[in-house]
Scaffold this motif. Sequence first.
Motif, short mmCIF file in Angstrom:
data_model
loop_
_atom_site.label_atom_id
_atom_site.label_comp_id
_atom_site.label_asym_id
_atom_site.label_seq_id
_atom_site.Cartn_x
_atom_site.Cartn_y
_atom_site.Cartn_z
N ARG A 48 1.01 -1.11 -0.09
CA ARG A 48 0.06 0.02 0.01
C ARG A 48 1.00 1.27 -0.16
NH1 ARG A 48 -5.45 -1.18 3.67
NH2 ARG A 48 -5.85 1.10 3.05
N LEU A 49 1.92 1.16 0.80
CA LEU A 49 2.77 2.30 0.74
C LEU A 49 3.70 2.55 -0.51
CD1 LEU A 49 4.07 4.67 2.27
CD2 LEU A 49 5.75 3.32 3.34
N ALA A 50 3.86 1.30 -0.93
CA ALA A 50 4.54 1.50 -2.28
C ALA A 50 3.80 2.09 -3.37
CB ALA A 50 5.07 0.30 -3.00
N PHE A 51 2.23 1.76 -3.32
CA PHE A 51 1.51 2.29 -4.31
C PHE A 51 1.30 3.83 -4.04
CE2 PHE A 51 -0.48 -2.11 -5.34
CZ PHE A 51 -0.29 -1.90 -6.52
N VAL A 52 1.29 4.28 -2.88
CA VAL A 52 1.33 5.64 -2.49
C VAL A 52 2.49 6.40 -3.08
CG1 VAL A 52 1.52 7.26 -0.67
CG2 VAL A 52 0.11 5.38 -0.13
N ILE A 53 3.58 5.87 -3.35
CA ILE A 53 4.93 6.33 -3.90
C ILE A 53 4.50 6.62 -5.36
CG2 ILE A 53 7.10 6.15 -4.49
CD1 ILE A 53 6.96 6.72 -1.60
N GLY A 54 3.90 5.72 -5.86
CA GLY A 54 3.54 5.55 -7.40
C GLY A 54 2.36 6.48 -7.67
N ALA A 55 1.45 6.82 -6.79
CA ALA A 55 0.43 7.90 -7.02
C ALA A 55 1.08 9.40 -6.92
CB ALA A 55 -0.62 7.75 -5.91
N VAL A 56 2.10 9.39 -5.91
CA VAL A 56 2.65 10.67 -5.71
C VAL A 56 3.45 11.15 -6.99
CG1 VAL A 56 4.59 11.68 -4.48
CG2 VAL A 56 3.11 10.81 -3.23
N LEU A 57 4.31 9.82 -7.51
CA LEU A 57 4.90 10.20 -8.82
C LEU A 57 4.14 10.58 -9.93
CD1 LEU A 57 7.43 7.13 -9.30
CD2 LEU A 57 8.16 9.43 -8.63
N SER A 58 2.83 10.17 -10.04
CA SER A 58 1.63 10.21 -11.03
C SER A 58 1.56 11.84 -10.85
CB SER A 58 0.60 9.54 -10.83
OG SER A 58 -0.07 9.58 -9.81
N VAL A 59 1.58 12.61 -9.77
CA VAL A 59 1.38 14.12 -9.92
C VAL A 59 2.32 14.74 -10.64
CG1 VAL A 59 1.19 16.05 -8.50
CG2 VAL A 59 0.11 13.64 -7.42
N ALA A 60 3.67 14.16 -10.76
CA ALA A 60 4.66 14.88 -11.75
C ALA A 60 4.16 14.80 -12.96
CB ALA A 60 5.88 14.29 -11.27
N VAL A 61 3.62 13.37 -13.34
CA VAL A 61 3.28 13.16 -14.84
C VAL A 61 2.44 14.20 -15.27
CG1 VAL A 61 2.15 11.49 -16.33
CG2 VAL A 61 3.73 10.66 -14.45
N VAL A 62 1.32 14.46 -14.37
CA VAL A 62 0.18 15.62 -14.65
C VAL A 62 0.66 17.08 -14.97
CG1 VAL A 62 -1.97 16.79 -13.94
CG2 VAL A 62 -1.56 14.37 -13.36
N ALA A 63 1.61 17.29 -13.92
CA ALA A 63 2.42 18.58 -14.19
C ALA A 63 3.12 18.70 -15.41
CB ALA A 63 3.27 18.81 -12.77
N THR A 64 3.66 17.65 -15.82
CA THR A 64 4.64 17.76 -17.04
C THR A 64 3.79 17.64 -18.36
OG1 THR A 64 5.07 15.46 -16.97
CG2 THR A 64 6.98 16.99 -16.37
N ALA A 65 2.53 16.99 -18.04
CA ALA A 65 1.55 16.80 -19.29
C ALA A 65 0.99 18.41 -19.53
CB ALA A 65 0.45 15.99 -18.80
N LEU A 66 0.70 19.10 -18.50
CA LEU A 66 0.36 20.63 -18.64
C LEU A 66 1.39 21.32 -19.50
CD1 LEU A 66 -1.25 21.06 -15.14
CD2 LEU A 66 -2.61 20.66 -17.48
N LEU A 67 2.70 21.03 -19.42
CA LEU A 67 3.71 21.84 -20.22
C LEU A 67 3.96 21.32 -21.53
CD1 LEU A 67 6.66 21.52 -17.36
CD2 LEU A 67 4.78 23.68 -17.87
N LEU A 68 3.40 20.47 -22.13
CA LEU A 68 3.47 19.70 -23.44
C LEU A 68 2.69 20.52 -24.32
CD1 LEU A 68 3.62 16.11 -23.18
CD2 LEU A 68 5.35 17.56 -23.98
N PRO A 69 3.18 21.02 -25.60
CA PRO A 69 2.17 21.69 -26.36
C PRO A 69 1.34 20.73 -27.08
CG PRO A 69 4.37 21.31 -27.58
CD PRO A 69 4.42 20.85 -25.97
N ALA A 70 0.31 21.33 -28.03
CA ALA A 70 -0.48 20.22 -28.55
C ALA A 70 0.30 19.79 -29.86
CB ALA A 70 -1.76 21.25 -29.01
#
Length: 485
Positions: free
Chosen positions: A450-472
């Motif tokens: 469960r804690l390891a999945f929490v780490i994965g979920a935290v990493l995924s926040v960075a995926v969302v943040a970088t997605a917003l920086l990509l152009p169309a």
Amino acid sequence: MSSRLLDPPATPAATRKGRTPPVIRLLVLATFVVILNETIMINAIPRLMTALHITEQTAQWLSTAFMLTMAAVIPITGWFLQRVSTRSAYATAMGLFLAGTALAIVAPTFEVLLGARIIQAAGTAVMMPLLMTTLMRVVPEEDRGRVMGNVTLAMSVAPAMGPTVSGIILHFGSWRLLFAVVLPIAALITWGGLKRLENVGESQVSSIDWLSAVTAAAGFGGLVYGLSRFEGGDARVASAIVVAGLVTIGVFVLRQLSLQKRGVPLLDLRTLRHRTYTVALIMMSVAFMAMLGSMILLPLYLQSVRGLSALETGLLVMPGGLAMGLLGPTVGRMFDRFGGRVLVVPGAIGIMLALAGFTQVSMTMPYWQVLGLHSLLMVSLAATFTPVFTLGLGAVPPPLYSHGSSILSTLQQVAAAFGTALVVTVMSARAETLKATGVTDTLAALGGMRLAFVIGAVLSVAVVATALLLPARAANSGGHQPVGH
């Protein structure tokens, strides 16, 4: 290479709009088979421990060594692909893969099997950048998303399907059958490829800088090895190897910057000057870390905590893997039509929601929920990877395609190793802490997951943040038209 004299002349880098060039179809098929092998051993580890009388840590080396070889060899492929023809590169890649697979079938000892895996991985390391580089040269920009969708099918679905395929094969025979099934398929694809493959682009004759080659192999290989040592090894030794790997990569980078002034780098880092490429690189690395982490945690949860067999586990995660593959071409067509943002942002949010859902795994979570979360994760990754690969490579000038795809593939391996090491270390440390307080082994393992999945979920926040920086779309500075119409 003398074989180059016998090769037919290179074809012009163009193809009819709306058609996938035959060269890409052949390379996608070959890449699917070779990448499938990266994760095919995961389910076979218990069988290998019994058959070869080895520990779990030793058996894990069959997967670790594969990643290690890929990380060490891929940085050299940018130079290699510019120097040899498409046919020569294909023959080298598939020849190595076939030799390694044949050796694995008859391997009498663990050491020979490990050597066979390393030979297989060397072939796979050439195949991945060869596919990406050829695609960028022969596919018109307005069609790249659709074609890259088919490529994503090979590069993302193959590792996702590995455990399922091996679970089914192991149900019918020994671990040797894993390689015996792959060999004739790979041989058929190799024969078909060499019969119909045409050369793309012009090869250049250049000498290799051996200091670069050695520091790349030692640096990236050392980094992946150090990260893998965190799994059940001494953390201080693992940290020291990681630091040594990073220092060696630092030496490699300085050497490339020096060679770039003379125009002869082994791996051209000027690709990183293109902002879209760099953002895509970061996003792909973090998404791969999250994906590989969950791919390791989920079978552990289903088998160790819930008591499912390898076959049952494989069947449960199969719908997600299939959905990811079937959606690849559709995602590609949507990218060509609407651009990347409409896919990448929802995809990144989907990854975050799926990993957040997995933090709630329990002894009684219904299997339909596990299947639903896994399918959401795979579909979200499909929506993310195709646009990210296409936008990233589309942002660099054509002469840098082979270097761009080599850097992308190298970081994929490093991210996979880092994601694996991170979740296993966090899971083990948390489980040990819980056991010390008197919690049962199964509940302690569950708490660690469960804690390891929490780490994965935290990493995924960075995926969302970088997605917003990509152009169309990728408007690149390479002197050719931006992607799209």
